[in-house]
Write an enzyme that holds these catalytic residues in place. Sequence first.
Site, PDB file in Angstrom:
ATOM      1  N   TRP A  78       1.028  -1.275   0.057  1.00 11.90           N
ATOM      2  CA  TRP A  78       0.151   0.031   0.037  1.00 11.90           C
ATOM      3  C   TRP A  78       0.950   1.319  -0.033  1.00 11.90           C
ATOM      4  CZ3 TRP A  78      -0.626  -4.379   3.413  1.00 11.90           C
ATOM      5  CH2 TRP A  78       0.132  -4.113   4.512  1.00 11.90           C
ATOM      6  N   ARG A  79       2.095   1.174   0.072  1.00 12.34           N
ATOM      7  CA  ARG A  79       3.110   2.101   0.081  1.00 12.34           C
ATOM      8  C   ARG A  79       3.362   2.630  -1.495  1.00 12.34           C
ATOM      9  NH1 ARG A  79       6.724   1.508   5.405  1.00 12.34           N
ATOM     10  NH2 ARG A  79       5.345   2.286   6.694  1.00 12.34           N
ATOM     11  N   GLU A 111      -5.479   0.924   5.740  1.00  9.87           N
ATOM     12  CA  GLU A 111      -5.669   1.365   6.996  1.00  9.87           C
ATOM     13  C   GLU A 111      -6.741   0.642   7.710  1.00  9.87           C
ATOM     14  OE1 GLU A 111      -3.511   3.320   8.395  1.00  9.87           O
ATOM     15  OE2 GLU A 111      -2.475   3.823   6.652  1.00  9.87           O
ATOM     16  N   GLN A 123      -5.655  -3.196  14.350  1.00  5.15           N
ATOM     17  CA  GLN A 123      -5.749  -4.369  15.609  1.00  5.15           C
ATOM     18  C   GLN A 123      -5.450  -5.694  14.886  1.00  5.15           C
ATOM     19  OE1 GLN A 123      -6.899  -4.081  18.612  1.00  5.15           O
ATOM     20  NE2 GLN A 123      -7.597  -2.121  18.361  1.00  5.15           N
ATOM     21  N   LEU A 158      -9.894 -11.917   9.936  1.00  4.13           N
ATOM     22  CA  LEU A 158      -9.191 -10.714  10.308  1.00  4.13           C
ATOM     23  C   LEU A 158      -9.892 -10.065  11.841  1.00  4.13           C
ATOM     24  CD1 LEU A 158      -9.036  -8.709   7.065  1.00  4.13           C
ATOM     25  CD2 LEU A 158      -7.132  -9.209   8.588  1.00  4.13           C
ATOM     26  N   TYR A 169     -13.146  -8.396  14.278  1.00  5.00           N
ATOM     27  CA  TYR A 169     -13.865  -6.896  14.309  1.00  5.00           C
ATOM     28  C   TYR A 169     -14.597  -6.787  12.901  1.00  5.00           C
ATOM     29  CZ  TYR A 169     -10.383  -6.471  17.995  1.00  5.00           C
ATOM     30  OH  TYR A 169      -9.877  -6.613  19.218  1.00  5.00           O
ATOM     31  N   TYR A 177      -7.886   9.210  12.912  1.00  7.06           N
ATOM     32  CA  TYR A 177      -6.717   8.733  12.383  1.00  7.06           C
ATOM     33  C   TYR A 177      -6.686   8.247  10.930  1.00  7.06           C
ATOM     34  CZ  TYR A 177      -3.400   5.241  11.127  1.00  7.06           C
ATOM     35  OH  TYR A 177      -2.663   4.430  10.361  1.00  7.06           O
ATOM     36  N   ASP A 179      -2.312   7.322  15.304  1.00  8.57           N
ATOM     37  CA  ASP A 179      -2.715   5.839  16.014  1.00  8.57           C
ATOM     38  C   ASP A 179      -2.096   5.748  17.122  1.00  8.57           C
ATOM     39  OD1 ASP A 179      -0.132   5.453  15.335  1.00  8.57           O
ATOM     40  OD2 ASP A 179      -0.847   3.830  13.839  1.00  8.57           O
ATOM     41  N   CYS A 184      14.472  13.325  22.253  1.00 11.48           N
ATOM     42  CA  CYS A 184      13.450  12.842  22.829  1.00 11.48           C
ATOM     43  C   CYS A 184      13.433  13.209  24.112  1.00 11.48           C
ATOM     44  CB  CYS A 184      13.551  11.305  22.522  1.00 11.48           C
ATOM     45  SG  CYS A 184      12.309  10.406  23.442  1.00 11.48           S
TER      46      CYS A 184
END
Length: 352
Positions: A22-23, A35, A40, A78, A80, A118, A136, A206
């Site tokens: 997907w990139r 996405e 999850q 998957l 959910y 998100y 996220d 940081c």
Amino acid sequence: MSKTPSALLLEWYDTVKRDLPWRHTRDPYRIWLSEIMLQQTRVETVKGYYARFLERCPTVGALAEAPEEVVLKLWEGLGYYSRARNLQKAAKTITEELGGVFPSDYESILRLSGIGPYTAGAIASIAFGQDVPAVDGNVYRVASRFFGIREDVASPPVQKQIRRLVQESIPEDRPGDYNQALMELGATLCSPRQPRCDLCPWQHLCDACREGDQDSLPIHEKKQAPKAVEVAVCLLTFGDRVLVLPRQERMLKGLYVFWLTEEETVPERILQLLREDGLRCTFREHLGEAKHVFTHRVWNMQLLHYALEAMPEDSWLRSRQARLVTARELETLPLPTAVKAARKAAMELLMK
């Protein structure tokens, strides 16, 4: 002249980013699908599902037109499943109300079913180059450590603060890459436990790294343990067929399951419940136990085999959309992972 934090992060990202399917696209449909699937779910798991889903539903229009049963079958495993139903609902909105054109701004994307801040931010920034954050769980963790936020990250005011800080740090020329870089950092180096600060491009900037408390950030209030529920999964066979029903309850809605009852697992008592439901059958055997952990509950399942003494009435089947299916048909139906052990037991019964 020293480099800005965003420049350091993007330089690191350009060097080490993972090669994910997907990139390689700016197609909002494909970015959206990835996405939603990644919620999850581990990246390695998603890769196969992503390819199979696109093979069957390569466009928003194809997804909108696909039978729900097909969409749920593509999603099987998957979990959910409301994600899949909302995905198709949004696809229908795009095709029926938006002329088949995916909305290109954050607010319009956010109005689609199943899309939160998100996901809307990820699509708007990656596909359309909008200067919006995509925060996220990974990004909440990275931002909490980088900015030194030592308050409950689940608190709405804290989340609002983090979104503002991330928004202010986004470079105008590469918002999509920056959001992905933050996610990549959280997924690879800035992990929940034992973060690899020695490899982080932000190690000298940081706050948590400087203070040495990165392992304790972000701060989460303790979540309530999931409730344990005793469930009987009843395999009702008639010859070479087994009874399945589409679940009507919100959890697992639309997926096929076997005859279930909660809080009652004694075979003789269940036999009475079956008769009260209009099913005449005989208890055959206890087939074992299984367990499945959901977000808010745990199913402790007893797998029970009952033999139907007669075919259920047609009116009974119609009213419940129930079916008596063969082993081959059972393989094609969308069933939740929760009843994976029961499906295996059913297949063994039907293949005898």
